[in-house]
Enzyme design. Structure first.
Site: not given
Ligand code: PLP
Length: 396
Positions: A72, A152, A180, A200-202, A238, A327
């Site tokens: 992301g 997020n 998100q 973002s895949a994770h 790659t 923090c």
């Molecule tokens: N944007 C948002 C709203 C996110 O919550 C996050 C990750 O927490 C990101 C971007 C960044 O994604 P990545 O961890 O794949 O770089």
């Protein structure tokens, strides 16, 4: 065995076993470079292109509009800097919001240092911006608007469809950080009028370190990575074949399960909000409610306690959650999102984010509702802030 409850799915999710099974052979069995011309590597090229089709299908995009990235953050950087660098000497003006992820905010700040103007729109107390605010902020120099699909920290879903349509009518590019939102709420880039979208895949049970920037056909932005001819010459390096294969499978599975899962998670979310609200005096929900909130997000503030202390106590009880008081980043400043929605420092410092996933059960939620009120009550008994707050309330 002690109990384990994982409620930090907005931070990351565990890779779905089916996704893992699909991607694993691409580490060793089919390890060819997709750019090589012998037939052994052809399997890898096909796998990457199949994943691109899977993403395009879910987003209702064209296959040629999907570009794989390292996540992301890279997708966000590419959207902002790519659009900005295309402006050349004339620079120009970008509109975004005060509650974006740092991948957007820090990219925007970087661009400001190099001569671009940036407006960071304020949000209301639920974390919402409006299309009217965007319109008012536009100047003849505005070339890009970037507003996140869903936040997020507090889960607020923005009126991106309206903002996208406004931007289209003004000839301004619209980007949304949907990291998100993808896999949790329906997204149709064509119908919603998106020009660019990051994912973002994770965040939806795919692997870490792989994402996508959707770039609508006809949208011109500069490249960030220069080198080989991968991704149609738009992003050198790659390809991360196992990651891309995993992303494709994960987005497909997430979209198949979405309707059922979002209904189930919304119900658990509301149960958790209600349960904690009833058992903990002066619990405050941060962000919007109902359909304007991500189905998996609970963010609450408990005045008189420190978020970090809560996390440690919860961890000892087997519960993994998160806080917005930042923090951990070495700063004593509370989260920029909680400050932007108007929380005072006391509420911002006592905030807790619990984000559900498709492995979250009703039992998990019941366990948190049983456990957290006791933790907060014990911490408040030791808290001078709570003491002061209570006596202040009594005096009023
Ligand atoms: N944007 C948002 C709203 C996110 O919550 C996050 C990750 O927490 C990101 C971007 C960044 O994604 P990545 O961890 O794949 O770089």
């Amino acid at each position: 065995m002690s109990r384990k409850v994982y409620l930090d799915n907005a931070a990351t999710t565990g890779t779905d076993p089916e996704v893992l099974e699909t991607l694993l052979p691409y580490f060793n069995e089919y390890f060819g470079n997709p750019s090589s011309i012998y037939s052994f590597a052809g399997k890898n090229r096909k796998a990457v292109e199949y994943a691109r089709e899977q993403v395009a299908r879910v987003l209702n995009a064209e296959v040629s509009e999907i570009f794989f990235t390292s996540g992301g953050t890279e997708a966000d950087n590419w959207a902002l800097k790519g659009a900005a660098f295309k402006q050349g000497e004339k620079r120009g003006h970008i509109i975004t919001t005060a509650i974006e992820h740092h991948a957007i905010l820090h990219s925007a700040e970087f661009l400001e240092k190099t001569g671009y103007k940036v407006t960071y729109l304020p949000v209301n107390d639920k974390g919402m911006v409006s299309a009217a605010q965007v319109e008012q902020a536009m100047t003849p120099e505005t070339f890009l608007v970037s507003v996140m699909f869903a936040n997020n920290e507090i889960g607020t879903i923005q009126p991106v469809r309206k903002i996208a349509s406004l931007c289209r009518s003004k000839g301004v590019l619209f980007h949304t950080d949907a990291v998100q939102a993808v896999g949790h709420v329906p997204i149709d880039v064509k119908e919603m009028g998106m020009d660019m979208l990051s994912l973002s895949a994770h965040k939806f049970r795919g692997p870490k370190g792989v994402g996508v920037l959707f770039i609508r056909k006809g949208v011109r932005i500069e490249n960030l990575l220069h080198g080989g001819a991968q991704e149609k010459g738009r992003r050198a390096t790659t390809e991360n074949v196992p990651g891309i294969v995993g992303l494709g499978k994960a987005i497909e599975l997430a979209s198949q399960k979405m309707e059922k899962e979002s209904a189930r998670q919304s119900e658990l979310r509301d149960m958790l909000i209600k349960g904690l609200g009833e058992k903990i005096p002066e619990a405050v929900l941060n962000g919007a409610e109902g359909t304007q909130r991500l189905p998996n997000n609970v963010n609450m503030s408990f005045i008189g306690v420190e978020g970090e202390t809560l996390l440690l106590d919860l961890d000892a009880a087997g519960i993994s959650a998160s806080t917005g008081s930042a923090c951990s980043s070495g700063s004593l400043d509370p989260s920029h999102v909680l400050m932007a929605i108007g929380l005072d420092h006391e509420h911002a410092h006592g905030s807790l984010r619990m984000t559900l996933g498709d492995t979250t059960t009703r039992d998990d939620i019941d366990y948190v509702i049983e456990t957290l009120p006791g933790i907060i009550s014990r911490r408040r008994q030791m808290s001078p802030l709570w003491e002061k707050h209570i006596s202040g309330t009594k005096e009023v």
